[in-house]
Design a protein around this motif. Structure first.
Motif, short mmCIF file in Angstrom:
data_model
loop_
_atom_site.label_atom_id
_atom_site.label_comp_id
_atom_site.label_asym_id
_atom_site.label_seq_id
_atom_site.Cartn_x
_atom_site.Cartn_y
_atom_site.Cartn_z
N LYS A 131 0.83 -1.22 0.00
CA LYS A 131 0.00 0.00 0.00
C LYS A 131 0.86 1.25 0.00
N ASN A 132 1.88 1.26 0.85
CA ASN A 132 2.77 2.44 0.86
C ASN A 132 3.54 2.58 -0.44
N GLU B 144 2.54 1.86 -3.36
CA GLU B 144 1.66 2.46 -4.40
C GLU B 144 1.70 3.98 -4.33
N SER B 145 1.96 4.51 -3.14
CA SER B 145 2.08 5.96 -2.97
C SER B 145 3.53 6.43 -3.05
N GLY B 146 4.44 5.49 -3.41
CA GLY B 146 5.86 5.84 -3.50
C GLY B 146 6.52 6.07 -2.17
N LYS B 147 6.06 5.36 -1.13
CA LYS B 147 6.56 5.57 0.22
C LYS B 147 7.04 4.25 0.86
N GLU C 233 8.15 2.99 5.11
CA GLU C 233 8.13 3.44 6.51
C GLU C 233 9.48 3.19 7.16
N LEU D 255 6.72 8.07 7.16
CA LEU D 255 6.77 7.66 5.76
C LEU D 255 7.74 8.55 4.99
N ASP E 166 9.83 9.16 0.97
CA ASP E 166 9.80 8.90 -0.47
C ASP E 166 10.79 7.80 -0.83
#
Length: 564
Positions: free
Chosen positions: A528-529, A531-534, A536, A547, A549
């Protein structure tokens, strides 16, 4: 990587470092006080070793490696074969020759130097090794912190004079301070007794921890600090209004043996009672005399007497020599030498045992009623007492773990082993020696005692087995696998020691193990992260996460680590 973590602590574990090192898959016990070090634990020990090597090399130390099995003849030459005690593991080879498994290496290094160094021009010389030692502890405990077999850095220096030895001693103080500072430890350097190693000048480096087996006393105002074996008591001031001397009088004290019982029964304070403790020494029985509210310090007493060994006398030995029953021993007419603390001669009209059952004396006065062989500081200090070195401070007492010990030995070993040099006038002189030890495993264990929480270890960055761990949420997902592999490879290329948890276990298991092992930075990669380019990133010490980049943040991680 072989990291056999456990959910439960070992049943025999007494301190947190033992529990966590076993649970984190770092050590496994082979026998009492003897442990195998597994890959994760060995990485920590190697980090400590490297720091030690760098600091030893910086002050001119030369690394050697000496045999752990040593011939008895060397120890007989130094006189320690008969003195060392049962901690020395003595063995015989097939030819019935006696050896020992080295607990320390003063004799071996002195044997090398006496054969190879002959001139003052070759001195000073400083040698060190990192090697396994064995001391047959009567009760090994606390995991690798008090094991029988252990890893130690021991160093030895040789000099033409005491002044030269003190220069190296100061270099060692600086090096040891750097070692423990670089390991991320909160420590104190304290004055110490020389013990079985010998010599006349000694300091310990102690990591402060509530679980420590040693107590140290230090001033809350100046830099004075000492272990409790050596902690000095300030000289007592004479009483402002001394009492008029009373006559010596025997009083009945039926079945009142302890200071507390006698104090209550006679209605006097414990400070008005003389406590007489009988000890056995190599020179016979002696008595240590302190105020009733004080405790005799056996190490101080031994040093005051100047005997080779000292331990509390058994009741049978006391009765045979003094005819005094246990609990009623006192200094009046006591047929053994009495060594007294400076507080003893000052007050008058004290209470002491009458050396007969159910009886005490009142009106006791030193000098009039009994003689003192020698007076000196022989008591344990207590929290809140005035500092012996400054006029402002008071003693604080904390628990600690000894991780380093340094000594100036003088000629204790060089004289009997004939390690001599020719001076500029061609005269033979015994070399002046120093010795210096660091417990490598103890340092790692002490770091855990100081740095842990309810989840596990929180390693200081310099000695952490890895600097970062990559935790994929689901490594079977291609995007997660690719990002995890990229993170792992990139960080290694940037010089960041990284562990990749590619196991198929549940995410909770991975998080629990990461917290248990205590790697400073946790990098969590999930679909999931991504998909947002992140990704943790969590800091183990603070448990704070955020989070960032991906993949840009990877280049910033070396800088992040510097701030930990």
């Amino acid at each position: 990587m072989f990291i056999p973590t456990l959910k439960e602590s070992p049943a025999d574990s007494e301190v947190i470092s033992h529990k966590l090192m076993v649970r984190a898959g770092m050590i496994r016990q082979l026998a009492a006080g003897i442990y195998s070090t597994l890959p994760l634990g060995l990485r920590v020990l190697r980090k400590v070793e490297q720091i030690v090597r760098e600091e030893m090399n910086r002050i001119g130390g030369q690394e050697v490696f000496m045999p752990s099995v040593q011939p008895a003849e060397l120890w007989m030459e130094s006189g320690r074969w008969s003195l060392y005690g049962k901690e020395l593991l003595r063995i015989r080879d097939r030819h019935d020759r006696e050896f020992c498994y080295g607990p320390t290496h003063e004799e071996v290094i002195t044997d090398i130097v006496r054969k190879e160094i002959k001139s003052y021009r070759q001195l000073p010389a400083l040698f060190y090794q990192i090697q396994t030692k064995f001391r047959d502890e009567v009760r090994p405990r606390f995991g690798i912190m008090r094991g029988r077999e252990f890893m130690m850095k021991d160093a030895y220096s040789f000099h033409v004079s005491e002044d030269s030895a003190r220069e190296t001693y100061q270099d060692m103080i600086d090096a040891y301070s750097n070692i423990f500072r670089r390991c991320g430890l909160d420590f104190k350097m304290v004055e110490a007794d020389t013990g079985t190693i010998g010599g006349h000048h000694s300091h310990e480096f102690v990591v402060l921890a509530d679980s420590g087996e040693d107590a140290i006393g230090f001033c809350d105002s100046c830099d004075y600090a000492s272990n409790m074996e050596k902690a000095a008591a300030r000289a007592p001031a004479p009483p402002a209004n001394p009492e008029e001397p009373a006559p010596l009088k025997e009083v009945s004290t039926p079945n009142k043996k302890t200071v507390e019982e006698v104090s209550r029964f006679l209605g006097v304070s414990p400070q008005k009672i003389l406590k007489t403790i009988v000890f056995e020494t190599d020179a016979g029985l002696v008595a240590g005399l302190v105020r009733g509210d004080r405790q005799v310090n056996p190490i101080k007493l031994k040093n005051l007497i100047g005997c080779e060994w000292l331990h509390p006398a058994e009741e049978k030995a006391i009765a045979e020599k003094t005819q005094a029953p246990r609990g009623f021993v006192g200094p009046v007419k006591l047929p053994i030498k009495i060594y007294a603390d400076p507080e003893v001669p000052l007050p008058r009209n004290m209470v002491a045992g009458a050396n007969k059952m159910d009886a005490h004396y009142t009106g006791v006065q030193a000098g009039r009623d009994f003689s003192i062989e020698k007076t000196g500081d022989i008591r344990m200090v207590e929290e809140g007492e005035p500092c012996p070195k400054c006029d402002r401070g008071r003693y604080k007492i904390r628990r600690g773990i000894e991780v380093g010990h340094i000594f100036i030995l003088g000629t204790k070993y060089s004289a009997p082993l004939k390690a001599q040099y020719l001076d500029a006038q061609g005269k033979e002189n015994a070399m002046v020696m120093g010795c210096y030890g660091v417990g490598v495993g103890r340092t790692a264990a002490a770091a855990i005692e100081q740095n842990h929480d309810e989840k596990g270890i929180v390693w200081p960055l310099p000695i952490a087995p890895f600097q970062a761990v990559v935790i994929p949420v689901n490594y079977a997902v291609d995007a997660v696998k690719d990002a995890s592999d990229k993170t792992y490879d990139t960080l290694w290329s940037l010089g960041v020691e990284t562990l990749l948890d590619d196991r198929s276990d549940r995410l909770g298991v991975k998080f629990n193990d990461a917290d248990l092992i205590g790697i400073p930075l946790q990098i969590v990669i999930g679909p999931k992260n991504l998909e947002s380019g992140k990704i943790e990133i969590k800091t183990r010490k603070t448990n704070q996460s955020g989070l960032h980049d991906f993949p840009d943040v990877l280049q910033k991680i070396p800088e992040m680590l510097k701030g930990l």
